[in-house]
Every structure is written in C-alpha cells, then in structure tokens.
Design an enzyme around this catalytic site. Structure first.
Site, short mmCIF file in Angstrom:
data_model
loop_
_atom_site.label_atom_id
_atom_site.label_comp_id
_atom_site.label_asym_id
_atom_site.label_seq_id
_atom_site.Cartn_x
_atom_site.Cartn_y
_atom_site.Cartn_z
N HIS A 15 0.82 -1.22 0.00
CA HIS A 15 0.00 0.00 0.00
C HIS A 15 0.85 1.26 0.00
O HIS A 15 0.34 2.35 0.25
CB HIS A 15 -0.96 0.02 1.20
CG HIS A 15 -2.08 -0.97 1.07
ND1 HIS A 15 -3.01 -1.18 2.07
CD2 HIS A 15 -2.42 -1.81 0.06
CE1 HIS A 15 -3.87 -2.11 1.67
NE2 HIS A 15 -3.54 -2.51 0.47
N CYS A 42 3.08 13.84 -6.52
CA CYS A 42 2.22 14.94 -6.94
C CYS A 42 0.75 14.49 -6.96
O CYS A 42 0.45 13.42 -7.50
CB CYS A 42 2.64 15.39 -8.34
SG CYS A 42 1.65 16.75 -9.00
N CYS A 87 1.80 15.09 -12.21
CA CYS A 87 2.43 15.78 -13.34
C CYS A 87 3.61 14.97 -13.85
O CYS A 87 4.03 15.11 -15.00
CB CYS A 87 2.88 17.18 -12.93
SG CYS A 87 4.28 17.22 -11.82
N CYS A 108 4.52 19.91 -4.79
CA CYS A 108 5.26 19.13 -5.79
C CYS A 108 6.44 19.97 -6.29
O CYS A 108 6.24 21.10 -6.74
CB CYS A 108 4.33 18.77 -6.94
SG CYS A 108 5.19 18.09 -8.38
N CYS A 111 5.82 20.88 -10.34
CA CYS A 111 4.78 21.78 -10.85
C CYS A 111 4.26 22.77 -9.81
O CYS A 111 3.50 23.67 -10.16
CB CYS A 111 3.61 20.97 -11.43
SG CYS A 111 2.58 20.19 -10.16
ZN LIG Z 1 3.36 18.06 -9.88
#
Ligand SMILES: [Zn+2]
EC number: 2.3.1.286
Length: 282
Positions: free
Chosen positions: A132, A140, A144, A172, A175
């Site tokens: 898991h 992210c 992304c 993230c 991004c």
């Molecule tokens: Zn990202």
C-alpha cells in the site's frame, strides 16, 4: 492467548525452515501504540475531530479528500506521519530481524502497513514489499510526473482539535501543485507504484529461488482488507497465523495462534533461544 501446544508447534516449524515469508497487517503496529482503525467507531475513537465532520476512514483516505479540503486531508495524514516518525517499533520487529539475519536464505516481508517500521527496525528496503506504499514518501496529487520524493523535510503542524494542517501544504517540486502521500488510498487510480517495483521483483526472484515449501508467518492481518492474508495463504507451504481475534484458518497445514503479535513473538523467540541453547555441541 493460545495454549502452549500451538506455540510449541509453531516454534518447531520456524526452527525447521530456512526461508520465512513474514506478512503483516495493521495489528502488527498496535503493540507499538499505533491505532489500527478497526471499523468506523475505532477510526473515530482515534480521530474524534473527523467524527464531528462526519468523515469515515474511506472519506478522508482518498485523492478526492485532498482536492476537496487539502488542509483536512493533510491534518489526518500529517498527524499520522508525525506519529509514525516518533513511535519506536516494538521489540517484535527486532526479534524478526534477528531471525532473518540468522537464516541463509533470508526472510522477506510483505506488508500493507505504511509506517516504515520494518525498515526502521533494520530490514533492508529491498526485502520489504509495502503493497500500500509508504507515508514517508510523497508524490504529486495531479501526477504531473511519476516522481517520488522523501517526506523528510515536511514537518506538519496539525491542530489536534480540528485535525487540520496549520503549516503550509507540501508542494510538488516539479509543478508547485499539492503533494500527497505515496499511499494507495480508496478510489485511487493515481497512486504511483514505482517504489514497490524493485521489492516486487526481489520477491518474485526470492519465491522462485527455492523449490522448498515456504513457511509464512502472518501477523495482525485482518479480514477487512484481505490482501495480506491472501498473499500469505497463496504462497504458504505452512502458515502460522497470529491474530488476537481472527486467528482461525481452514487449512490443515496451518497453525492459528490467538494473541497479539508482540506477546506471541516473544514466546516463540523464547522457545527458539531455549532450543538453540540446548542443541548438542558435537
Ligand atoms: Zn506536480
């Protein structure tokens, strides 16, 4: 607690095997002081603020929860991250690690737990299959890219009364969007499984490396999320199931021991140490 007869039989099996598959569910962490979220009421006892909001485990443990209310979702996961970081794995982990170190064919761990406690107790990363994922890694939310990074620099501050994140949301690095834990959640098609690929390959190779029947030691794996039980049952030549409630098994090649993981591991270790001390020296 089970009778000594079952513990003695299980010790005999462990003594006679040089390859051990350890499978572990949430019950393994209970003896370290971690909650196991047994049922909705059990979950709300651990997180009363989420009961006040009417949120069940499956409501908060989902990518949608991070999109709907990221400070709430990170309140829950941030609290767990800090709890798992500061909690010492109980002595049963060290007992298992010591058994593994003595066995030439090694032991392998398959667990649904996301706390990283097997590695914290000294098991190599490559010998632990976390089906898991892990709370100690982030990804992210919008995927992304498939990049994963350790959560080490994220120190969440959570309001214990509202279970909401007070500190800034983790971001993230690619991004700038919201980050989420690299944990397989409910209704989750966005979990990046790359970290499990190496241990999965190791696991397959390890399984294929010997024709001998495998002994499986299952610890605290319940029926509600049955992946861990199924993997153990599938691969077991001999299955030792340790569970305080759901210890019964149908197979004639298994032993069910009613008890908590730590207390039974200590009893088994005592048996194995006694027999080692009593071995003839010639
Ligand atoms: Zn990202």
């Amino acid at each position: 607690m089970s009778t000594n007869r079952e513990v003695l039989r299980a010790a005999e099996w462990l003594r006679g095997t040089n390859r051990l598959l350890i499978t572990a569910g949430a019950g393994m962490g209970v003896d370290s002081g971690l909650p196991d979220f047994r049922g909705t009421q059990g979950f709300w006892r651990a997180y009363p603020a989420l009961q006040a909001s009417g949120l069940r485990f499956e409501d908060i443990a989902s990518p949608d929860a991070f999109r709907r209310d990221p400070a709430q979702a990170w309140g829950f996961y941030g609290h767990r991250l800090e709890l798992y970081r500061r909690t010492q794995p109980h002595r049963g982990y060290r007992i298992l690690r010591d058994w593994a170190a003595k066995r030439p064919g090694r032991a392998f761990v398959f667990t649904s737990n996301v706390d990283g406690h097997f590695q914290a107790a000294g098991f190599p990363e490559s010998d632990v299959m976390e089906c898991h994922g892990s709370i100690h890694w982030l990804q992210c939310l919008d995927v992304c890219s498939t990049r994963l990074w350790p959560s080490g620099s994220f120190a969440p501050q959570v309001d214990p009364h509202s279970c909401r994140l007070l500190s800034p949301l983790p971001r993230c690095p690619s991004c700038g969007g919201i980050a989420r834990p690299n944990i397989l959640m409910f209704n989750d098609s966005e979990w990046i499984e790359d970290r499990t690929l190496l241990p999965e390959r190791q696991f397959s190779a390890w399984l294929a490396s010997s024709p001998h029947p495998l002994t499986v030691l299952e610890l605290g794996a319940g029926r509600s999320i049955p992946t861990v039980r199924r993997v153990g049952e599938y691969h077991a030549g001999r299955l030792i199931r340790i569970n305080p409630r759901e210890f019964q098994l149908e197979s004639a090649t298994g032993i069910g021991i009613a008890g908590a993981a730590l207390e039974v591991l200590e009893l088994l270790d005592e048996q194995l140490c006694n027999s080692a001390a009593g071995d003839p020296q010639t």
